[in-house]
Design a protein around this motif. Structure first.
Motif, PDB file in Angstrom:
ATOM      1  N   ASP A   1      -3.543   0.426  15.073  1.00 14.86           N
ATOM      2  CA  ASP A   1      -3.987   0.936  13.797  1.00 14.86           C
ATOM      3  C   ASP A   1      -5.603   1.034  13.814  1.00 14.86           C
ATOM      4  OD1 ASP A   1      -1.698   0.927  12.460  1.00 14.86           O
ATOM      5  OD2 ASP A   1      -2.316  -0.531  11.022  1.00 14.86           O
ATOM      6  N   THR A   2      -6.417   2.091  13.296  1.00 21.31           N
ATOM      7  CA  THR A   2      -7.724   2.102  13.437  1.00 21.31           C
ATOM      8  C   THR A   2      -8.341   1.272  12.361  1.00 21.31           C
ATOM      9  OG1 THR A   2      -7.368   4.528  14.082  1.00 21.31           O
ATOM     10  CG2 THR A   2      -9.578   3.752  13.059  1.00 21.31           C
ATOM     11  N   VAL A   3      -9.443   0.484  13.050  1.00 20.58           N
ATOM     12  CA  VAL A   3     -10.102  -0.506  12.155  1.00 20.58           C
ATOM     13  C   VAL A   3     -11.469  -0.171  12.365  1.00 20.58           C
ATOM     14  CG1 VAL A   3     -10.628  -3.071  11.917  1.00 20.58           C
ATOM     15  CG2 VAL A   3      -8.485  -2.405  12.588  1.00 20.58           C
TER      16      VAL A   3
ATOM     17  N   LEU B   1     -15.148  13.166  10.574  1.00 20.86           N
ATOM     18  CA  LEU B   1     -14.211  12.927   9.443  1.00 20.86           C
ATOM     19  C   LEU B   1     -12.622  12.701  10.011  1.00 20.86           C
ATOM     20  CD1 LEU B   1     -13.312  13.937   6.537  1.00 20.86           C
ATOM     21  CD2 LEU B   1     -12.989  16.244   7.607  1.00 20.86           C
ATOM     22  N   ASN B   2     -12.419  13.085  11.204  1.00 16.51           N
ATOM     23  CA  ASN B   2     -11.314  12.814  11.897  1.00 16.51           C
ATOM     24  C   ASN B   2     -11.052  11.322  11.700  1.00 16.51           C
ATOM     25  OD1 ASN B   2      -9.822  12.114  14.823  1.00 16.51           O
ATOM     26  ND2 ASN B   2      -8.657  13.940  13.715  1.00 16.51           N
ATOM     27  N   LEU B   3     -12.156  10.541  12.355  1.00 15.12           N
ATOM     28  CA  LEU B   3     -12.135   9.210  12.434  1.00 15.12           C
ATOM     29  C   LEU B   3     -12.107   8.552  11.083  1.00 15.12           C
ATOM     30  CD1 LEU B   3     -12.526   6.329  13.661  1.00 15.12           C
ATOM     31  CD2 LEU B   3     -15.013   6.631  13.917  1.00 15.12           C
ATOM     32  N   ARG B   4     -13.037   9.103  10.121  1.00 17.26           N
ATOM     33  CA  ARG B   4     -12.932   8.600   8.935  1.00 17.26           C
ATOM     34  C   ARG B   4     -11.605   8.411   8.111  1.00 17.26           C
ATOM     35  NH1 ARG B   4     -15.712  11.145   5.178  1.00 17.26           N
ATOM     36  NH2 ARG B   4     -16.790  12.654   6.264  1.00 17.26           N
ATOM     37  N   GLU B   5     -10.855   9.619   8.347  1.00 11.27           N
ATOM     38  CA  GLU B   5      -9.519   9.797   7.883  1.00 11.27           C
ATOM     39  C   GLU B   5      -8.511   8.701   8.409  1.00 11.27           C
ATOM     40  OE1 GLU B   5      -8.778  13.905   8.024  1.00 11.27           O
ATOM     41  OE2 GLU B   5      -9.826  14.264   5.764  1.00 11.27           O
TER      42      GLU B   5
END
Length: 240
Positions: free
Chosen positions: A49-51, A101-105
């Motif tokens: 998961d992205t944290v 944006l790709n990271l934020r999403e």
């Protein structure tokens, strides 16, 4: 530390040096908090998961989580000297709202580790986090605890408040968020900090790299174990 320019000020270079000198991550305080934070991330997130850590400093906690299998990143409005092995994942002089944006999403969990006590309007700050990071499901927050322990350390680092669970509940209610779990930690430090305040002793406002790493490793483990075994409502100098 991260603080939105509209609300407060980020750490200066001198403050980064005081709070995060070389070897700071080996201090018992950071050893214990690293393990406590990792436990919380493991409880709510799956590996991969992205944290995102907002106010990441030199990036130690990003390093801890990446080593543990999480897709961890950090951002900071300041310009800290970042640990070499996590430089590709740390964005200095960057507001979380300005990340790609790709990271934020992709971000599903946000770490705010001793951040919101620097912010005059924390509800507005939390709202901006949720607005900018639309996939976020979890906020893992640590704060300095117990206003009766207010000291020169809080003044030096420009804190607005030391939190207790009642104040955190009020903040979450105002932010339309729910608390799933919480607890004080660093319980064994509470009485010494309370005594120091009562007799007028000043706290040190800078960390130093430990000379006895074995002792600090043992103390870090003891404070982590304390956080697991003692009732969550027993006062400590920090709250998660």
């Amino acid at each position: 530390i991260y603080v939105n320019h509209a609300i407060g000020t980020e750490f200066s270079e001198d403050e980064f040096s005081d709070a995060y000198p070389p070897g700071y991550e080996l201090h018992y305080w950071h050893r214990a908090r690293s393990d406590i934070v990792r436990d919380y991330v493991r409880s709510f997130c799956k590996k991969g998961d992205t944290v995102l850590e907002i106010g990441t400093g030199r990036g130690h906690y990003v390093r801890v989580l990446r080593t543990d299998g999480f897709d961890a990143y950090g951002c900071d409005l300041g310009s800290p000297l970042v640990h070499e092995d996590v430089r590709p994942y740390i964005f200095g002089e960057t507001d979380f709202a300005d990340l790609d944006l790709n990271l934020r999403e992709r971000v599903s969990a946000v770490l705010l580790l001793d951040v919101i006590e620097h912010i005059a309007q924390p509800s507005a700050f939390l709202a901006s986090v949720l607005q900018s990071l639309p996939a976020v499901r979890w906020l893992i927050i640590t704060v300095p605890a117990r206003q009766e322990l207010w000291s020169n350390y809080d003044e030096h680092y420009r804190h607005f408040i030391r939190y207790d669970i009642r104040k955190i509940r009020e903040l979450m209610q105002n932010s339309h968020l729910s608390i799933l779990t919480w607890g004080y930690f660093f319980r064994a430090l509470y009485i010494p900090a309370w005594v120091m305040k009562r007799i007028g002793l000043k706290r040190s406002t800078s960390f130093s790299a430990p000379k006895n790493q074995r002792l600090h490793k043992l103390l870090g483990y003891a404070f982590w174990l304390e956080s697991r075994l003692l009732p969550k409502g027993v006062y400590g100098t920090s709250l998660v």
